[in-house]
Design an enzyme around this catalytic site. Sequence first.
Site: not given
Length: 335
Positions: A180, A250
């Site tokens: 992230h 993702d």
Amino acid sequence: MRAFICGLKGFTLEADERAFLRDAAPWGVILFRRNVDAPEQIARLTADIRDALGRHAPVLVDQEGGRVQRLGPPHWRAYPAAARFELAAANAGQAERLAWLGARLIAHDLRQVGIDVDCLPVLDAPAEDSHSIIGDRAYSRDPARVAAIGRAAAEGLMAGGVAPVMKHIPGHGRARADSHLELPVVNARREDLELIDFAPFKASADLPMAMSAHVVYTAIDPTAPGTLSKAVIGDIVRGYIGFDGLLMTDDLSMKALSGSFRQRAENAIGAGCDIVLHCNGDLAEGRPVAEGAPPLEGAALARAEKALECVRRPIEPFDVAEATREFDAAMQAVA
């Protein structure tokens, strides 16, 4: 219909989002905690999404339990993290039973409000020195146990009419960084990756959907993260692992990736992903993602249609009260 999934900003579908869904025609929509208030609200939101798209589009969520649970108290139970199943179980079979029960109960919760895809199971096998972003989201450090317990969870979802998405293929368990926030680089030998990281995915290669890992595997492709690598997707995901289901990325807004959002989408599709995922609901990012996503057609469309078979078939009979009693009795022992 285009090969992407998008997020939304809040509890209701705003006018600009409705227009975006109508014009961009994503395959599906993913919900997050910012979209969740109460059961009646989510049911209205999922119905509004499908009305805007003009079809019964898939609605996704990350409902793992533990740290990653978008639907939670007071309206939904707090499900345990994946690692707790082995702690609560007297034997291997009971751990798998508990994972199945937990996922079956999650499926019941989700279908009640119109959600039919869950980004579960996490099939990553975390290494001792890896980043905590996976941690107790994994079922075990033993890849064989990850495979068995994760498969049970996937079967529980499908029994309840919810399609599972295994993640993060071909494995995030060795990453020493949170994708992230930055790009993880894994320097392990291919032989070690096959033995541990890839093994749980290979054992469940017949599952309908998988989510890619934004991780560089230097033994496979030192130049690009898995999501953007033809070698990782072609040679490993489709080749060695043998996965032929629907492969989604993702989240493209994660900081592990670079370049414009249109480039990220085009590069992921060019590398072999079927569908790109953009989660944060920011239309300034979402519009170029949509522009970079091609029409969903050919092999990708066939995989998408097959992935939703368990959503469309009749749900198997299930005693929610009895399952809840069995699940709670076992899990409370390690509360």
